[in-house]
Enzyme design. Structure first.
Site, PDB file in Angstrom:
ATOM      1  N   LYS A   1       0.356  -1.015  -0.165  1.00  0.00           N
ATOM      2  CA  LYS A   1      -0.126   0.046  -0.052  1.00  0.00           C
ATOM      3  C   LYS A   1       0.288   0.927   0.395  1.00  0.00           C
ATOM      4  O   LYS A   1       0.990   1.382   1.308  1.00  0.00           O
ATOM      5  CB  LYS A   1      -0.373  -0.229   1.270  1.00  0.00           C
ATOM      6  CG  LYS A   1      -1.735   0.471   0.688  1.00  0.00           C
ATOM      7  CD  LYS A   1      -2.281   1.970   1.030  1.00  0.00           C
ATOM      8  CE  LYS A   1      -2.209   3.333   1.945  1.00  0.00           C
ATOM      9  NZ  LYS A   1      -1.449   4.493   2.163  1.00  0.00           N
TER      10      LYS A   1
ATOM     11  N   CYS B   1      13.210  11.075   6.865  1.00  0.00           N
ATOM     12  CA  CYS B   1      13.540  11.120   8.271  1.00  0.00           C
ATOM     13  C   CYS B   1      15.355  11.047   9.494  1.00  0.00           C
ATOM     14  O   CYS B   1      15.102  10.625  10.014  1.00  0.00           O
ATOM     15  CB  CYS B   1      13.268   9.719   8.400  1.00  0.00           C
ATOM     16  SG  CYS B   1      13.853   8.153   7.423  1.00  0.00           S
TER      17      CYS B   1
HETATM   18  P1  NAD Z   1       2.422   9.046   7.066  1.00  0.00           P
HETATM   19  O1  NAD Z   1       2.023   8.848   8.963  1.00  0.00           O
HETATM   20  O2  NAD Z   1       1.493  10.454   7.173  1.00  0.00           O
HETATM   21  O3  NAD Z   1       1.599   8.132   5.950  1.00  0.00           O
HETATM   22  C1  NAD Z   1       2.642   6.964   6.058  1.00  0.00           C
HETATM   23  C2  NAD Z   1       1.540   5.790   5.084  1.00  0.00           C
HETATM   24  O4  NAD Z   1       0.542   5.399   6.342  1.00  0.00           O
HETATM   25  C3  NAD Z   1       1.100   6.006   4.524  1.00  0.00           C
HETATM   26  O5  NAD Z   1       1.026   5.306   2.551  1.00  0.00           O
HETATM   27  C4  NAD Z   1      -0.481   6.800   4.705  1.00  0.00           C
HETATM   28  O6  NAD Z   1      -1.502   6.554   3.727  1.00  0.00           O
HETATM   29  C5  NAD Z   1      -0.860   6.372   5.972  1.00  0.00           C
HETATM   30  N1  NAD Z   1      -1.894   6.883   6.978  1.00  0.00           N
HETATM   31  C6  NAD Z   1      -1.940   7.979   7.326  1.00  0.00           C
HETATM   32  N2  NAD Z   1      -2.246   8.221   8.728  1.00  0.00           N
HETATM   33  C7  NAD Z   1      -2.905   7.384   8.379  1.00  0.00           C
HETATM   34  C8  NAD Z   1      -3.918   7.277   9.555  1.00  0.00           C
HETATM   35  N3  NAD Z   1      -4.050   7.422  11.028  1.00  0.00           N
HETATM   36  N4  NAD Z   1      -4.073   5.757   9.589  1.00  0.00           N
HETATM   37  C9  NAD Z   1      -3.578   4.338   8.609  1.00  0.00           C
HETATM   38  N5  NAD Z   1      -3.061   4.704   8.285  1.00  0.00           N
HETATM   39  C10 NAD Z   1      -2.805   6.292   7.613  1.00  0.00           C
HETATM   40  O7  NAD Z   1       3.601   9.728   6.891  1.00  0.00           O
HETATM   41  P2  NAD Z   1       4.074  10.557   5.402  1.00  0.00           P
HETATM   42  O8  NAD Z   1       3.433  11.779   5.835  1.00  0.00           O
HETATM   43  O9  NAD Z   1       3.502   9.889   4.263  1.00  0.00           O
HETATM   44  O10 NAD Z   1       5.642  10.602   5.305  1.00  0.00           O
HETATM   45  C11 NAD Z   1       6.219  11.460   6.525  1.00  0.00           C
HETATM   46  C12 NAD Z   1       6.806  11.079   7.418  1.00  0.00           C
HETATM   47  O11 NAD Z   1       7.676   9.355   7.451  1.00  0.00           O
HETATM   48  C13 NAD Z   1       7.780  11.762   8.329  1.00  0.00           C
HETATM   49  O12 NAD Z   1       7.539  11.662  10.281  1.00  0.00           O
HETATM   50  C14 NAD Z   1       9.586  10.534   8.138  1.00  0.00           C
HETATM   51  O13 NAD Z   1       9.734  11.114   9.644  1.00  0.00           O
HETATM   52  C15 NAD Z   1       8.973   9.521   8.705  1.00  0.00           C
HETATM   53  N6  NAD Z   1       9.598   8.485   7.115  1.00  0.00           N
HETATM   54  C16 NAD Z   1       9.948   7.783   8.449  1.00  0.00           C
HETATM   55  C17 NAD Z   1      11.129   6.754   8.321  1.00  0.00           C
HETATM   56  C18 NAD Z   1      12.113   5.799   8.932  1.00  0.00           C
HETATM   57  O14 NAD Z   1      12.357   5.352   8.803  1.00  0.00           O
HETATM   58  N7  NAD Z   1      11.810   6.326  10.648  1.00  0.00           N
HETATM   59  C19 NAD Z   1      11.260   6.624   6.263  1.00  0.00           C
HETATM   60  C20 NAD Z   1      10.620   7.623   6.234  1.00  0.00           C
HETATM   61  C21 NAD Z   1      10.144   8.610   6.750  1.00  0.00           C
END
Ligand code: NAD
Length: 517
Positions: A193, A301
């Site tokens: 997804k 990240c």
């Molecule tokens: P996000 O959490 O908004 O979304 C990530 C995924 O989760 C998406 O596929 C989205 O559709 C889904 N999602 C979002 N909110 C949800 C909810 N309430 N319920 C169910 N599914 C949900 O993150 P983003 O904005 O796409 O990415 C940025 C974030 O990811 C930043 O916080 C970044 O630091 C983090 N990140 C972390 C790493 C790591 O290795 N730790 C790597 C890349 C990005």
């Protein structure tokens, strides 16, 4: 022409683009099928606002169709030899190498990062594929002959079953590739997804999987947002879930998937500190700090989002930092003159602006102002490099992950103070220390509560043959991403203890039957 007529024209353009935009399909059982969706979301080019496609918000039925396809493919796939499965990963790697430009352009078009960063992202994905090709070695178990007289015990690694990954917007190809190759090479089948904000590069990956003849159903793609995620978390047919995204979503995913008895690894957001000691090499340190803070417009990240100067390092680097940051140019990622691209969406742009304004209200000094970057393309979500100086730990600029090109700077007097500051953050993804002093490095690396440490390296993301291992609120689970941990995550161990009554214990076969060998 008036502003009003300009706005009307741009509204007309957007409506026309939307009408013309393709609605994406899910990839289930090796076929592109329309989603039984309840809605559509625009996928836009963040540099221009152009609508590139419309992504369906799939639901439970779409997820269950993908899980059924993955479950149906599992018995044949897992019974193939490790070597045969690995052949597909070699083929995938070759296709990635041949199509690196196409993949990188797609990453830039839907995600915004500059093309050189996008190519680096595809290169990192290729590295993961290469490590996954080592599975005939890494999947090996252990055996001990003679745990008791005539009895051996051996541990095999077997696939976990149907695995799913839920991925974020900021690495449209690399993050899915953290999971997909390891999952399938270990004999699992897979449901992806991708982020609804960047679904197009995953579509290309599925076309490539088709081209290499991957058996149908081994990899499936379901587009959507929260409903798809919840259906994955609740599906009895899914055995393991990998997640990458923000802290709160990671916590939620970890809890809900674990409650349903699934194996989970959930990587969360970050606030990464870069500590500069008084003896740091100024020019190289500054260029590393800028690359870390503003690369991919701060949407990594592993982005260094807080700079901590220790003692006289403040006087040594601050003017150079300002001078060099002001040279960076925000623009379309396809333009080679751009140092950083747009942020992902108008909403992200607004959120970042609000974070800067809050920082100023709370007393931070605006050392470099990127709020209105010059000559950026119309319709794009641009924020220029911004530096907030004299940030205090209680300010929001220190506490929140801004996830944009904003660097918060804090000043302390000793390494001890710097360590205490970094350790007071609830997250612990990456950190860097800049110094030539080995003793300071030892002290920092030993005491810091962060999973990945860089020494004179701005982005200390581990290579694919080591684990990518955030700590605290940056990671929920036990087994990290790639390296040996990936094989641990995507296999479960089975231990067989055996003896054969017809075999002897003295080196002679069939002694009980009187045969001699
Ligand atoms: P996000 O959490 O908004 O979304 C990530 C995924 O989760 C998406 O596929 C989205 O559709 C889904 N999602 C979002 N909110 C949800 C909810 N309430 N319920 C169910 N599914 C949900 O993150 P983003 O904005 O796409 O990415 C940025 C974030 O990811 C930043 O916080 C970044 O630091 C983090 N990140 C972390 C790493 C790591 O290795 N730790 C790597 C890349 C990005």
């Amino acid at each position: 022409m008036t502003t009003e007529s300009n706005t009307l024209l741009s509204e007309d353009k957007t409506t026309a683009e939307k009408k013309a935009a393709r609605i994406l399909s899910n990839y289930v059982g090796g076929r592109w099928v329309p989603a039984q969706a309840s809605g559509l979301v625009d996928v836009t080019n963040p540099a221009s606002g152009e609508v590139l496609a419309r992504v369906p918000l799939s639901g439970v039925a779409d997820v269950e169709a993908a899980v059924d396809a993955a479950s149906a493919a599992l018995p044949d796939w897992r019974s193939r030899s490790v070597g045969e499965r690995t052949e597909f990963i070699y083929a995938l790697r070759e296709k990635f190498r041949q199509r690196i430009d196409e993949l990188a352009e797609s990453v830039t078009r839907e995600g915004g990062k500059v093309l050189s960063d996008a190519r680096a992202e595809v290169t990192r994905s290729i590295e993961v594929l290469e490590v996954a090709c080592a599975s005939p070695m890494t999947m090996q178990g252990r055996v001990l002959e003679g745990v008791s007289r005539g009895i051996n015990t051996e541990t095999f690694r077997q696939p976990v079953g149907v695995c799913a990954a839920i991925t974020p917007f900021n690495f449209p190809v690399m993050v899915p590739m953290w999971f997909l190759p390891f999952a399938i090479v270990c004999g699992n089948t897979f449901v992806l997804k991708p982020s609804e904000q960047v679904p197009l590069t995953s579509e290309i990956v599925c076309h490539i999987l088709d081209e290499i003849g991957l058996p149908r159903g081994v990899v499936n793609l379901v587009h959507g947002a929260h409903d798809v995620v919840n259906a994955i978390l609740d599906s009895p047919g899914i055995n393991a879930v990998s997640f990458v995204g923000s802290v709160n979503t990671a916590k939620y995913i970890y809890r809900r998937a674990a409650e349903k008895g699934k194996r989970v690894q959930a990587l969360g957001g970050a606030k990464n500190y870069m500590v500069v000691m008084p003896d740091a090499v100024v020019d190289k340190t500054v260029s590393n700090i800028l690359g870390s803070a503003f690369g991919n417009a701060g949407q990594r990240c592993m982005a260094g989002s807080v700079l901590v100067t220790v003692g006289s390092a403040k006087a040594a680097i601050m003017s150079k930092l300002k001078e060099e940051a002001e040279k960076l140019v925000a623009g379309d990622g396809r333009d080679p003159k751009s140092s950083l691209g747009p942020v992902i969406s108008p909403a992200a742009c607004e959120r970042i602006h609000a974070a800067i304004e809050t920082g100023l209200k709370e007393g931070a000094e605006l050392l470099v102002d990127g709020r209105r970057p010059k000559s950026t393309p119309a319709g794009g979500n641009f924020v220029g490099p911004t530096i907030l100086n004299n940030v205090k730990p209680e300010m929001r600029a220190a506490r929140e992950e801004i996830f944009g090109p904003v660097l918060s700077v804090m000043h302390v007097n000793s390494l001890d103070e710097a360590i205490a500051l970094v350790n007071s953050d609830p997250r612990g993804n990456g950190t860097s220390i800049f110094t030539e002093n080995g003793a300071a490095v030892r002290e920092y690396s030993r005491r810091i509560e962060v999973g990945m440490v860089g020494v004179n390296i701005g982005v200390a993301a581990s290579p694919a043959y080591f684990p990518f291992s955030g700590w605290k609120d940056s990671f929920f689970g036990d087994l990290h991403v790639h390296g040996w941990d990936a094989v641990e995550f995507f296999t479960r161990k089975k231990t067989v203890t055996s003896r054969y009554f017809s075999a002897g214990t003295t080196g002679k076969f069939f002694t009980e039957q009187g045969d001699k060998h």
